[in-house]
Design an enzyme around this catalytic site. Structure first.
Site, PDB file in Angstrom:
ATOM      1  N   TYR A 101     -54.246 -35.352  50.053  1.00 41.33           N
ATOM      2  CA  TYR A 101     -55.686 -35.505  50.265  1.00 41.33           C
ATOM      3  C   TYR A 101     -56.216 -35.976  48.923  1.00 41.33           C
ATOM      4  O   TYR A 101     -56.159 -35.232  47.942  1.00 41.33           O
ATOM      5  CB  TYR A 101     -56.289 -34.158  50.656  1.00 41.33           C
ATOM      6  CG  TYR A 101     -57.772 -34.190  50.953  1.00 41.33           C
ATOM      7  CD1 TYR A 101     -58.218 -34.177  52.265  1.00 41.33           C
ATOM      8  CD2 TYR A 101     -58.717 -34.208  49.939  1.00 41.33           C
ATOM      9  CE1 TYR A 101     -59.580 -34.185  52.556  1.00 41.33           C
ATOM     10  CE2 TYR A 101     -60.071 -34.221  50.212  1.00 41.33           C
ATOM     11  CZ  TYR A 101     -60.494 -34.212  51.523  1.00 41.33           C
ATOM     12  OH  TYR A 101     -61.839 -34.218  51.805  1.00 41.33           O
ATOM     13  N   TYR A 118     -60.496 -30.645  44.209  1.00 41.68           N
ATOM     14  CA  TYR A 118     -59.319 -31.514  44.321  1.00 41.68           C
ATOM     15  C   TYR A 118     -58.238 -31.070  43.347  1.00 41.68           C
ATOM     16  O   TYR A 118     -57.078 -30.874  43.735  1.00 41.68           O
ATOM     17  CB  TYR A 118     -59.706 -32.980  44.080  1.00 41.68           C
ATOM     18  CG  TYR A 118     -58.507 -33.879  43.949  1.00 41.68           C
ATOM     19  CD1 TYR A 118     -57.710 -34.172  45.055  1.00 41.68           C
ATOM     20  CD2 TYR A 118     -58.142 -34.409  42.721  1.00 41.68           C
ATOM     21  CE1 TYR A 118     -56.601 -34.989  44.942  1.00 41.68           C
ATOM     22  CE2 TYR A 118     -57.025 -35.219  42.600  1.00 41.68           C
ATOM     23  CZ  TYR A 118     -56.270 -35.507  43.707  1.00 41.68           C
ATOM     24  OH  TYR A 118     -55.151 -36.305  43.588  1.00 41.68           O
TER      25      TYR A 118
END
Length: 130
Positions: free
Chosen positions: A60, A124
């Site tokens: 991702y 992230y």
């Protein structure tokens, strides 16, 4: 030697498949074949292919979106790779996990060594560290 490459349609996965050395059997898996958001599918893909080595080039990577969608970022960047590693351990396979400099805080003026202290500043980076 059999090498499984996840994320084979992405930039990194494509480059890896284009540079396979002679004598190596490389199998690329795209998201439909091995969705890191689905740990059961990850385990199944590894068990079906029984690679000696798996290079996880899938992730991702939407850094800004990960702040609002932490659950998906962690599912894909942490839980999916964990499922791959667990399935590989069953057959003594090895895994190369591609990371990111986002696991560091960026305060150093020189390159980070692989054993440098991590300190991600966003979701992230934290998901990739996990």
């Amino acid at each position: 030697m059999k090498v499984l490459i996840t994320g084979c349609t992405g930039q990194l996965g494509t480059a890896l498949l284009e540079s396979v050395p002679e004598g190596i059997e490389a199998i690329g898996l795209d998201r439909n074949q091995c969705d890191l958001g689905d740990p059961a599918q990850c385990r199944s893909a590894v068990r079906a292919n029984r690679p000696d080595v798996l290079i996880n080039a899938a992730a991702y990577t939407q850094v800004d979106k990960a702040e609002a969608d932490r659950e998906t970022a962690f599912q894909v960047n942490a839980e999916g790779p964990r499922a791959l590693a667990q399935a590989l351990a069953e057959s003594d396979g090895r895994m190369i996990q591609i990371s990111t400099d986002f696991v560091f805080d960026g305060t150093r003026s020189s390159p980070y060594s692989p054993d440098a202290k991590t300190n991600p500043l966003n979701a992230y980076g934290a998901s990739k560290l996990a």
